[in-house]
Design an enzyme around this catalytic site. Structure first.
Site, PDB file in Angstrom:
ATOM      1  N   CYS A 216      39.571  37.471  34.835  1.00  0.00           N
ATOM      2  CA  CYS A 216      40.685  38.422  34.710  1.00  0.00           C
ATOM      3  C   CYS A 216      40.799  39.079  33.338  1.00  0.00           C
ATOM      4  CB  CYS A 216      41.981  37.713  35.052  1.00  0.00           C
ATOM      5  SG  CYS A 216      41.943  36.963  36.674  1.00  0.00           S
TER       6      CYS A 216
ATOM      7  N   LYS B  72      37.828  41.399  32.122  1.00  0.00           N
ATOM      8  CA  LYS B  72      37.645  42.508  33.061  1.00  0.00           C
ATOM      9  C   LYS B  72      38.830  43.485  32.994  1.00  0.00           C
ATOM     10  CE  LYS B  72      37.323  43.082  38.010  1.00  0.00           C
ATOM     11  NZ  LYS B  72      37.453  42.454  39.285  1.00  0.00           N
TER      12      LYS B  72
END
Ligand code: UGA
Length: 459
Positions: A277, A280
């Site tokens: 998470c 990205k």
């Protein structure tokens, strides 16, 4: 309510299971027969504390069903939650699964007799729900938005505590096309006692990115200060951070007691952030900024600092051992964080690569990583079955995760297996642990020549 969840990945399955446990009739859909078979047998395809128990309970009670057939799952359904993957590194976001899901939901809405709200749960850049998902649902259903509802409802779950986070949310963000759509989502979360924020679709999409970008920024800030402390004799990042945390705006006093918000754990130095998470999402936001000609140098720097940190920690091992050529380093912790089996963008792997580049032989051990998982990530040759096996005749151990097992370990016995009792603590997890006499302990974030940092404790 009748809820269809498209995608049984991490977000979809946790969301489905938790909503079912609150009494909704949840139907989870996935294209993978194997995955559906596994879930049907009560098993989760990934490790998440508490999840399998809910899967078994809710399937037995009939509140949760799983299928590969979207049409069955959408019969009479009031809400569909799209929780499919959006693979990529953030620079490029592959929306093909999202588009397929939106199109198929649209086709199933063609003959729907009831009002249905299409909701995006996957993390997507601003504009995706309104411009891509909506357009596809309208095209395939032949129905105009408004006649069906549209929402964007981001998730804020942490791996390793996702069930707990879902059951006790700090907020529910409801991005809505119109008030009618939002009201259906409000009803879905009725039994959850927290603030429910009704915002635009784009604000919901951005809130998700903003939240993760802030966490990443705090971590890089702490790591940059750690590197500064490492270059400053007499300085210790833990002390500096303790002082910083005591600002009453960060740690207020209430009823004479100091409140220590959990967010401050992100203001602790380490080896950098990873996982599926934070890296990205920060990259996706940078790309979005670039495409909109908005300078975002802060986000660029957050990633640059993060990329540097594993190198800095590997360099500490090199300095501690006077060179790494031919030396064996036991890397303790391999997942992106303790308590998960997730190796995606793990900073521990970046440390491993840097150690190898510097000539070291590396053995890894992580209580949550199996040999098969290591092999799937191309790391089998480094795999050790136990902490003991990793440390056998090693020249140094390098700790990369905040695993409480490290604090409880019998270091006297473990260090006796090593060639030299050198411990490099990438997360300062052993800072307050009494280590046996002779241990050469190197925490991160302390300045001065390495020999000054050696600490010895009598057992
Ligand atoms: C993160 C967010 O915390 C969640 O709120 C969000 O919902 C989730 O991403 C998501 O977008 O799905 P997660 O990736 O599970 O959750 O992990 P975190 O606990 O936030 O840790 C992320 C990385 O930062 C890990 O590599 C961790 O070791 C590192 N980290 C965390 C630090 O280096 N220092 C810290 O103080 C805290």
């Amino acid at each position: 309510m009748i809820v269809t969840i498209v995608g049984t990945g991490y977000v979809g399955l946790v969301t489905g299971a938790c909503l079912a446990s609150r009494g909704h009739d949840v139907r989870c859909v996935d294209v993978s027969e194997d995955r559906i078979g596994l879930i049907r047998s009560g098993k989760a395809p990934f490790y998440e504390p508490g999840l399998e128990d809910i899967l078994q309970r809710c399937q037995a009670s009939g509140n949760l069903s799983v299928t590969t057939d979207l049409a069955t799952a959408m019969r009479g359904s009031q809400i569909s939650l799209i929780a499919v993957g959006t693979p990529g590194d953030g620079e490029h976001q592959d929306l093909s699964y999202l588009k397929t899901a939106a199109g198929q939901i649209g086709m199933n809405l063609k003959n729907a007799s009831n009002y249905h709200v299409v909701t995006v749960k996957s993390t997507v850049v601003p504009g995706t729900t309104r411009n891509i998902v909506n357009a596809l649902v309208e095209e395939k259903s032949g129905v105009k938005a408004g006649e069906f509802g549209l929402c964007m409802n981001p998730e804020f779950l942490r791996e390793g505590s996702a069930v707990e986070d879902f059951m006790n949310p700090d907020r529910v963000v409801i991005g809505e096309l119109d008030a009618k759509s939002g009201a259906v989502m409000e009803a879905l979360y009725d039994s959850f006692d927290c603030e429910k924020l009704h915002v635009s679709l784009e604000e919901a999409e951005l809130t998700k990115y903003a939240s993760n970008a802030l966490l990443a920024t705090l971590i890089s800030f702490a790591n940059e200060l750690a590197a500064l402390c490492e270059a400053t004799p007499g300085a210790d990042v833990e002390t500096v951070m303790d002082g910083l945390h005591l600002d009453h705006r960060l740690s207020p006093m209430a009823d004479g007691k100091r409140i220590r918000p959990a967010i401050l754990t992100y203001l602790r130095a380490g080896i950098g952030f990873g996982g599926s998470c934070l890296p990205k999402d920060v990259n996706a936001l940078r790309t979005y900024a670039r495409r909109n000609q908005v300078p975002a140098p802060l986000l660029d720097a957050v990633m640059a600092t993060n990329a540097r940190r594993p190198e800095q920690v590997a360099a500490m091992a090199e300095a501690a051992l006077g060179g790494l050529a031919g030396k064996t380093v036991a890397l303790l912790g391999l997942a992106f964080k303790a308590g998960t089996d997730d190796l995606r963008s793990s900073p521990a792997i970046a440390v491993l690569q840097s150690l190898i580049k510097r000539g070291a032989k590396v053995r890894t051990y992580d209580a949550f990583i199996t040999r098969a998982a290591a092999a799937a990530a191309g790391l089998e040759s480094f795999f050790a079955e136990s902490m003991e096996a990793a440390l056998e005749q090693a020249d140094a151990a390098l700790l990369t995760t905040v695993d409480s097992a490290f604090r409880q370990a019998d270091w006297k016995r473990l260090l006796s297996r090593m060639r030299t009792p050198v411990l490099i603590d990438g997360r300062n997890v052993l800072r307050n642990v009494r280590l046996p006499e002779g241990a050469r302990y190197y925490p991160i974030g302390q300045g001065g020549p390495l020999h000054e940092m050696e600490r010895q404790w009598a057992v």
